[in-house]
Write a protein that holds these residues in place. Structure first.
Motif, mmCIF file in Angstrom:
data_model
loop_
_atom_site.group_PDB
_atom_site.id
_atom_site.type_symbol
_atom_site.label_atom_id
_atom_site.label_comp_id
_atom_site.label_asym_id
_atom_site.label_seq_id
_atom_site.Cartn_x
_atom_site.Cartn_y
_atom_site.Cartn_z
ATOM 1 N N VAL A 33 0.850 -1.187 0.000
ATOM 2 C CA VAL A 33 0.000 0.000 0.000
ATOM 3 C C VAL A 33 0.885 1.235 0.000
ATOM 4 C CG1 VAL A 33 -1.803 1.252 1.248
ATOM 5 C CG2 VAL A 33 -1.805 -1.244 1.224
ATOM 6 N N ALA A 34 0.547 2.198 -0.829
ATOM 7 C CA ALA A 34 1.310 3.440 -0.917
ATOM 8 C C ALA A 34 1.015 4.332 0.283
ATOM 9 C CB ALA A 34 0.973 4.165 -2.215
ATOM 10 N N TYR A 35 1.940 5.235 0.550
ATOM 11 C CA TYR A 35 1.814 6.217 1.613
ATOM 12 C C TYR A 35 0.511 7.000 1.468
ATOM 13 C CZ TYR A 35 2.788 10.533 4.188
ATOM 14 O OH TYR A 35 2.709 11.607 5.036
ATOM 15 N N GLN A 36 -0.211 7.165 2.569
ATOM 16 C CA GLN A 36 -1.480 7.893 2.665
ATOM 17 C C GLN A 36 -2.632 7.219 1.902
ATOM 18 O OE1 GLN A 36 -2.500 10.857 4.435
ATOM 19 N NE2 GLN A 36 -0.684 10.248 5.573
ATOM 20 N N LYS A 37 -2.477 5.954 1.537
ATOM 21 C CA LYS A 37 -3.544 5.203 0.875
ATOM 22 C C LYS A 37 -4.104 4.181 1.850
ATOM 23 C CE LYS A 37 -3.029 7.227 -3.070
ATOM 24 N NZ LYS A 37 -4.007 8.118 -3.617
ATOM 25 N N SER A 38 -5.317 3.688 1.547
ATOM 26 C CA SER A 38 -6.002 2.725 2.409
ATOM 27 C C SER A 38 -6.402 1.497 1.624
ATOM 28 C CB SER A 38 -7.304 3.287 2.974
ATOM 29 O OG SER A 38 -7.201 4.554 3.443
ATOM 30 N N GLU A 75 -3.428 3.629 10.436
ATOM 31 C CA GLU A 75 -4.701 4.085 10.982
ATOM 32 C C GLU A 75 -5.725 3.008 10.656
ATOM 33 O OE1 GLU A 75 -7.317 7.534 9.447
ATOM 34 O OE2 GLU A 75 -5.803 8.420 10.787
ATOM 35 N N ALA A 76 -6.162 2.286 11.683
ATOM 36 C CA ALA A 76 -7.183 1.251 11.527
ATOM 37 C C ALA A 76 -8.541 1.899 11.757
ATOM 38 C CB ALA A 76 -6.958 0.121 12.516
ATOM 39 N N ASN A 77 -9.454 1.700 10.839
ATOM 40 C CA ASN A 77 -10.777 2.326 10.916
ATOM 41 C C ASN A 77 -11.825 1.258 10.655
ATOM 42 O OD1 ASN A 77 -13.179 3.728 10.488
ATOM 43 N ND2 ASN A 77 -12.149 5.441 9.514
ATOM 44 N N GLN A 78 -12.713 1.084 11.613
ATOM 45 C CA GLN A 78 -13.800 0.119 11.463
ATOM 46 C C GLN A 78 -15.096 0.779 11.901
ATOM 47 O OE1 GLN A 78 -13.705 -3.475 13.918
ATOM 48 N NE2 GLN A 78 -14.293 -4.625 12.100
ATOM 49 N N ASP A 79 -15.944 1.046 10.933
ATOM 50 C CA ASP A 79 -17.255 1.656 11.199
ATOM 51 C C ASP A 79 -17.139 2.941 12.013
ATOM 52 O OD1 ASP A 79 -18.452 -0.531 9.877
ATOM 53 O OD2 ASP A 79 -18.487 -1.692 11.737
ATOM 54 N N GLY A 80 -16.137 3.765 11.708
ATOM 55 C CA GLY A 80 -15.968 5.034 12.392
ATOM 56 C C GLY A 80 -15.108 4.980 13.637
ATOM 57 N N ASN A 81 -14.815 3.784 14.134
ATOM 58 C CA ASN A 81 -13.887 3.633 15.259
ATOM 59 C C ASN A 81 -12.473 3.618 14.695
ATOM 60 O OD1 ASN A 81 -15.945 3.324 17.202
ATOM 61 N ND2 ASN A 81 -16.150 1.164 16.653
ATOM 62 N N VAL A 82 -11.639 4.539 15.156
ATOM 63 C CA VAL A 82 -10.291 4.679 14.617
ATOM 64 C C VAL A 82 -9.264 4.399 15.704
ATOM 65 C CG1 VAL A 82 -8.676 6.267 13.494
ATOM 66 C CG2 VAL A 82 -11.112 6.412 12.978
#
Length: 139
Positions: A33-38, A75-82
């Protein structure tokens, strides 16, 4: 040969995407994964973003007191929980670096495998040039 083709095809798809891509990282291969990509892990609502890269590895063709390391903030993000997850990969690792984190009642193991490009003396690296290879597995 099929694994190499699959890896190259997967990397091409991720580069072509604008910001997110659904992927299923395999425990042995991972995703790049590239920098600043998800990327979104297939079958889940978990997005993993490469939020920051801090590279202090000793450049090729340079003399350094220590080999250094590269720190990657995810940055892990699951349903708005970061949740922020940080891993530090030595310049010459003998194995991948792992960290377990929990989000939304689910535990995951994040494995940082590689950060490219490797620094070279006299060749500055822009943050946008970094790609991070990692995998995430549900626990």
């Amino acid at each position: 040969m099929k694994k190499v083709f699959f890896s190259v095809a997967l990397l091409g798809l991720m580069i072509a995407c604008d910001n997110k891509e659904n992927v299923t990282p395999q425990a042995d291969a991972g995703v790049k994964v590239a920098y600043q990509k998800s990327v979104r892990l297939a079958g889940t609502s978990l997005d993993m973003k490469v939020a920051a890269v801090t590279d202090s590895r000793c450049p090729i063709n340079a003399r350094c007191v220590t080999a250094g390391s590269v720190k990657v903030n995810f940055e892990a993000n699951q349903d708005g929980n970061v949740q922020a997850v940080e891993l530090d990969l030595p310049a010459y690792p003998d194995k991948s670096v792992r960290k377990t984190f929990s989000l939304g009642g689910q535990s995951y193991q994040l494995t940082l495998q590689e950060v490219l490009p490797y620094p070279e003396a006299g060749k500055p690296i822009e943050l946008e040039d970094y790609t991070v290879q990692f995998s995430v597995v549900k626990q």
